[in-house]
Design a protein around this motif. Sequence first.
Motif, PDB file in Angstrom:
ATOM      1  N   GLU A 170      83.399  30.999  -6.214  1.00  0.00           N
ATOM      2  CA  GLU A 170      83.766  30.774  -7.612  1.00  0.00           C
ATOM      3  C   GLU A 170      84.553  29.486  -7.754  1.00  0.00           C
ATOM      4  O   GLU A 170      84.293  28.665  -8.618  1.00  0.00           O
ATOM      5  N   LYS A 171      85.549  29.332  -6.891  1.00  0.00           N
ATOM      6  CA  LYS A 171      86.371  28.122  -6.940  1.00  0.00           C
ATOM      7  C   LYS A 171      85.546  26.877  -6.654  1.00  0.00           C
ATOM      8  O   LYS A 171      85.665  25.873  -7.339  1.00  0.00           O
ATOM      9  N   LEU A 172      84.700  26.954  -5.623  1.00  0.00           N
ATOM     10  CA  LEU A 172      83.879  25.807  -5.257  1.00  0.00           C
ATOM     11  C   LEU A 172      82.934  25.440  -6.395  1.00  0.00           C
ATOM     12  O   LEU A 172      82.709  24.271  -6.683  1.00  0.00           O
ATOM     13  N   ALA A 173      82.389  26.462  -7.058  1.00  0.00           N
ATOM     14  CA  ALA A 173      81.463  26.226  -8.165  1.00  0.00           C
ATOM     15  C   ALA A 173      82.165  25.500  -9.309  1.00  0.00           C
ATOM     16  O   ALA A 173      81.569  24.704 -10.027  1.00  0.00           O
ATOM     17  N   GLN A 174      83.460  25.786  -9.465  1.00  0.00           N
ATOM     18  CA  GLN A 174      84.232  25.142 -10.532  1.00  0.00           C
ATOM     19  C   GLN A 174      84.816  23.813 -10.071  1.00  0.00           C
ATOM     20  O   GLN A 174      85.541  23.155 -10.800  1.00  0.00           O
ATOM     21  N   GLY A 175      84.512  23.449  -8.832  1.00  0.00           N
ATOM     22  CA  GLY A 175      85.018  22.192  -8.311  1.00  0.00           C
ATOM     23  C   GLY A 175      86.499  22.210  -7.989  1.00  0.00           C
ATOM     24  O   GLY A 175      87.144  21.170  -7.907  1.00  0.00           O
ATOM     25  N   MET A 176      87.049  23.409  -7.837  1.00  0.00           N
ATOM     26  CA  MET A 176      88.463  23.528  -7.503  1.00  0.00           C
ATOM     27  C   MET A 176      88.653  23.501  -5.992  1.00  0.00           C
ATOM     28  O   MET A 176      87.812  23.994  -5.247  1.00  0.00           O
ATOM     29  N   PRO A 177      89.771  22.929  -5.546  1.00  0.00           N
ATOM     30  CA  PRO A 177      90.009  22.884  -4.098  1.00  0.00           C
ATOM     31  C   PRO A 177      90.384  24.257  -3.551  1.00  0.00           C
ATOM     32  O   PRO A 177      90.978  25.071  -4.256  1.00  0.00           O
ATOM     33  N   LEU A 178      90.011  24.496  -2.307  1.00  0.00           N
ATOM     34  CA  LEU A 178      90.403  25.742  -1.660  1.00  0.00           C
ATOM     35  C   LEU A 178      91.849  25.594  -1.204  1.00  0.00           C
ATOM     36  O   LEU A 178      92.252  24.533  -0.741  1.00  0.00           O
ATOM     37  N   THR A 179      92.619  26.641  -1.342  1.00  0.00           N
ATOM     38  CA  THR A 179      94.014  26.583  -0.909  1.00  0.00           C
ATOM     39  C   THR A 179      94.204  27.397   0.361  1.00  0.00           C
ATOM     40  O   THR A 179      93.373  28.256   0.696  1.00  0.00           O
ATOM     41  N   ASN A 180      95.307  27.140   1.048  1.00  0.00           N
ATOM     42  CA  ASN A 180      95.609  27.902   2.257  1.00  0.00           C
ATOM     43  C   ASN A 180      95.724  29.386   1.932  1.00  0.00           C
ATOM     44  O   ASN A 180      95.326  30.235   2.717  1.00  0.00           O
ATOM     45  N   GLU A 181      96.274  29.681   0.760  1.00  0.00           N
ATOM     46  CA  GLU A 181      96.409  31.084   0.342  1.00  0.00           C
ATOM     47  C   GLU A 181      95.047  31.750   0.233  1.00  0.00           C
ATOM     48  O   GLU A 181      94.849  32.863   0.711  1.00  0.00           O
ATOM     49  N   ASP A 182      94.123  31.060  -0.419  1.00  0.00           N
ATOM     50  CA  ASP A 182      92.757  31.594  -0.567  1.00  0.00           C
ATOM     51  C   ASP A 182      92.166  31.902   0.802  1.00  0.00           C
ATOM     52  O   ASP A 182      91.587  32.959   1.027  1.00  0.00           O
ATOM     53  N   ILE A 183      92.294  30.924   1.682  1.00  0.00           N
ATOM     54  CA  ILE A 183      91.679  31.034   2.998  1.00  0.00           C
ATOM     55  C   ILE A 183      92.297  32.171   3.804  1.00  0.00           C
ATOM     56  O   ILE A 183      91.593  32.984   4.402  1.00  0.00           O
ATOM     57  N   LYS A 184      93.624  32.258   3.784  1.00  0.00           N
ATOM     58  CA  LYS A 184      94.293  33.348   4.508  1.00  0.00           C
ATOM     59  C   LYS A 184      93.850  34.699   3.960  1.00  0.00           C
ATOM     60  O   LYS A 184      93.591  35.631   4.717  1.00  0.00           O
ATOM     61  N   ARG A 185      93.760  34.785   2.634  1.00  0.00           N
ATOM     62  CA  ARG A 185      93.383  36.055   2.007  1.00  0.00           C
ATOM     63  C   ARG A 185      91.974  36.468   2.419  1.00  0.00           C
ATOM     64  O   ARG A 185      91.732  37.618   2.778  1.00  0.00           O
ATOM     65  N   VAL A 186      91.060  35.511   2.386  1.00  0.00           N
ATOM     66  CA  VAL A 186      89.662  35.796   2.718  1.00  0.00           C
ATOM     67  C   VAL A 186      89.517  36.233   4.182  1.00  0.00           C
ATOM     68  O   VAL A 186      88.819  37.196   4.488  1.00  0.00           O
ATOM     69  N   ILE A 187      90.200  35.528   5.072  1.00  0.00           N
ATOM     70  CA  ILE A 187      90.106  35.870   6.495  1.00  0.00           C
ATOM     71  C   ILE A 187      90.709  37.245   6.757  1.00  0.00           C
ATOM     72  O   ILE A 187      90.151  38.064   7.486  1.00  0.00           O
ATOM     73  N   LYS A 188      91.849  37.512   6.120  1.00  0.00           N
ATOM     74  CA  LYS A 188      92.520  38.800   6.293  1.00  0.00           C
ATOM     75  C   LYS A 188      91.632  39.937   5.790  1.00  0.00           C
ATOM     76  O   LYS A 188      91.481  40.967   6.441  1.00  0.00           O
ATOM     77  N   LEU A 189      91.038  39.720   4.628  1.00  0.00           N
ATOM     78  CA  LEU A 189      90.158  40.725   4.024  1.00  0.00           C
ATOM     79  C   LEU A 189      88.972  40.986   4.929  1.00  0.00           C
ATOM     80  O   LEU A 189      88.608  42.135   5.198  1.00  0.00           O
ATOM     81  N   TRP A 190      88.367  39.910   5.435  1.00  0.00           N
ATOM     82  CA  TRP A 190      87.199  40.062   6.299  1.00  0.00           C
ATOM     83  C   TRP A 190      87.562  40.827   7.556  1.00  0.00           C
ATOM     84  O   TRP A 190      86.836  41.719   8.004  1.00  0.00           O
ATOM     85  N   ARG A 191      88.718  40.501   8.134  1.00  0.00           N
ATOM     86  CA  ARG A 191      89.167  41.198   9.338  1.00  0.00           C
ATOM     87  C   ARG A 191      89.361  42.693   9.076  1.00  0.00           C
ATOM     88  O   ARG A 191      88.989  43.522   9.900  1.00  0.00           O
ATOM     89  N   SER A 192      89.940  43.018   7.932  1.00  0.00           N
ATOM     90  CA  SER A 192      90.219  44.431   7.627  1.00  0.00           C
ATOM     91  C   SER A 192      88.924  45.211   7.411  1.00  0.00           C
ATOM     92  O   SER A 192      88.875  46.417   7.637  1.00  0.00           O
TER      93      SER A 192
END
Length: 91
Positions: free
Chosen positions: A66-88
Amino acid sequence: AVMEYQTGMLVESRAGHDKGELYIITGITDDYVALSDGRLKPVDHPKQKKPMHIAKKADIPALLSEKLAQGMPLTNEDIKRVIKLWRSENV
């Protein structure tokens, strides 16, 4: 082999001392992919790795696409959240 990868994908390192670590692709150049885990490798200082040294674990998570589609930069928070979610979800 860079072709199969896209910004936002979740990948795992297959070589080096960070073997087994999960990253999000934050950029792609001719020979390397830029990887960030939101912590040790923040988005403004990503790890450069050759595509043959990573393995795709998941397509671009909805949160990031969604963020990429809107041309928004990815943040460290986004990335940490996604990795944590995937791990869980994939223990």
